[in-house]
Design a protein around this motif. Sequence first.
Motif, PDB file in Angstrom:
ATOM      1  N   PRO A 137      60.254 128.354  84.498  1.00  0.00           N
ATOM      2  CA  PRO A 137      61.453 127.834  83.835  1.00  0.00           C
ATOM      3  C   PRO A 137      61.264 126.373  83.448  1.00  0.00           C
ATOM      4  N   THR A 138      61.962 125.956  82.415  1.00  0.00           N
ATOM      5  CA  THR A 138      61.995 124.535  82.073  1.00  0.00           C
ATOM      6  C   THR A 138      63.179 123.903  82.790  1.00  0.00           C
TER       7      THR A 138
ATOM      8  N   PRO B 158      71.224 112.487  89.000  1.00  0.00           N
ATOM      9  CA  PRO B 158      70.887 113.499  88.006  1.00  0.00           C
ATOM     10  C   PRO B 158      71.769 114.749  88.084  1.00  0.00           C
ATOM     11  N   VAL B 159      71.934 115.389  86.942  1.00  0.00           N
ATOM     12  CA  VAL B 159      72.395 116.783  86.885  1.00  0.00           C
ATOM     13  C   VAL B 159      71.279 117.516  86.155  1.00  0.00           C
ATOM     14  N   LEU B 160      70.683 118.499  86.825  1.00  0.00           N
ATOM     15  CA  LEU B 160      69.539 119.221  86.251  1.00  0.00           C
ATOM     16  C   LEU B 160      69.971 120.615  85.823  1.00  0.00           C
ATOM     17  N   VAL B 161      69.374 121.104  84.746  1.00  0.00           N
ATOM     18  CA  VAL B 161      69.578 122.500  84.350  1.00  0.00           C
ATOM     19  C   VAL B 161      68.225 123.187  84.215  1.00  0.00           C
TER      20      VAL B 161
ATOM     21  N   SER C  29      63.849 129.937  76.960  1.00  0.00           N
ATOM     22  CA  SER C  29      63.106 129.469  75.780  1.00  0.00           C
ATOM     23  C   SER C  29      64.035 129.132  74.610  1.00  0.00           C
ATOM     24  N   ASP C  30      65.302 129.620  74.674  1.00  0.00           N
ATOM     25  CA  ASP C  30      66.273 129.248  73.631  1.00  0.00           C
ATOM     26  C   ASP C  30      67.158 128.091  74.084  1.00  0.00           C
ATOM     27  N   ASP C  31      66.763 127.432  75.163  1.00  0.00           N
ATOM     28  CA  ASP C  31      67.513 126.311  75.727  1.00  0.00           C
ATOM     29  C   ASP C  31      68.873 126.750  76.302  1.00  0.00           C
TER      30      ASP C  31
ATOM     31  N   GLU D 194      62.708 120.039  92.013  1.00  0.00           N
ATOM     32  CA  GLU D 194      62.843 118.885  91.118  1.00  0.00           C
ATOM     33  C   GLU D 194      63.943 117.941  91.609  1.00  0.00           C
ATOM     34  N   LEU D 195      65.026 118.521  92.136  1.00  0.00           N
ATOM     35  CA  LEU D 195      66.117 117.679  92.626  1.00  0.00           C
ATOM     36  C   LEU D 195      65.670 116.812  93.801  1.00  0.00           C
ATOM     37  N   ILE D 196      64.819 117.374  94.661  1.00  0.00           N
ATOM     38  CA  ILE D 196      64.288 116.606  95.793  1.00  0.00           C
ATOM     39  C   ILE D 196      63.500 115.400  95.273  1.00  0.00           C
TER      40      ILE D 196
END
Length: 177
Positions: A3-4, A54-57, A61-63, A106-108
Motif C-alpha cells: 500500500p501507499t 501527522p494524519v496518515l492514509v 492505486s486510484d488514490d 509509518e506512524l511510529i
Amino acid sequence: MPPTIRDARADDLPAILAIYNDAVCHTTAIWNDSPVDLANRQAWFDARAQQGYPVLVAVDSDDGVLGYAAFGDWRPFEGFRHSVEHSVYVRSEQRGQGLGPALLRELIERARACGKHVMVAAIESGNGASIRLHERLGFITTGQMPQVGCKFGRWLDLTFMQLILDPGTEPPAADTR
Ligand SMILES: CC(C)(COP(=O)(O)OP(=O)(O)OC[C@H]1O[C@@H](n2cnc3c(N)ncnc32)[C@H](O)[C@@H]1OP(=O)(O)O)[C@@H](O)C(=O)NCCC(=O)NCCS
C-alpha cells in the motif's frame, strides 16, 4: 503491491469520516454511539495540523482511502507532553491485508520524528486483531481496566499497550522556574 502511505489532505476527510462512522456504528473500537459529521472530522484534522502531528492514509492505486492512522496528546497536562495516544482504522472490507501494520509502522516513525517518547494504545480488550497487531510491532500490555466502558448493552474492558520509542533516552532537564 504494497500500500501507499501518505499524509492525509482535507479532500480525504469524507472517506475518513465514512471509516470512522462505520467503526462507531459496528465496532467497539470507538466508544461513542453516535456518528459524527464532516465538520467534526475537519476540526479533528485541523487540530492535528496545528500541533504538527501527522494524519496518515493508506491509499490504493486510484488514490482511494483504504485506512488511516493518527495520534494526539495522551493527556492534557504538561508532564505528559512526550506521550501520544494513537488510533488506526482500516475500511471493513480491506482488513486482513496488512494495511493496519503498514499504517502503524509509518506512524511510529512519525512519532519518533516528532520527538515523542511513548506511544499509548487504548484497546477494547476483546479486539484481538488490534492487540496482536500492536504486539507484533513491539507494544507491551501495561494496563487492564475491567468494565470502564459500555456499548451495545455490555460492559467493555480496556487494555492499555505502549511502546517506548527511544529507550534509554534521558528525560529533559527539570524546569527551574
Ligand atoms: C485492527 C485493524 C486496524 C488491523 O488492521 P488490518 O489491516 O486488518 O491488519 P492485518 O492485515 O494485520 O490483519 C489483522 C487480523 O485480521 C485477520 N483478518 C483476515 N481477514 C480479515 C478480514 N476480512 N476482516 C477482518 N480481519 C481479517 C488477519 O488474519 C489478522 O489476524 P491475526 O491477527 O490473527 O494475524 C483493523 O482490523 C481495523 O481497522 N479494525 C477496526 C478498527 C479497530 O479496531 N482499530 C483499532 C482500534 S485500537
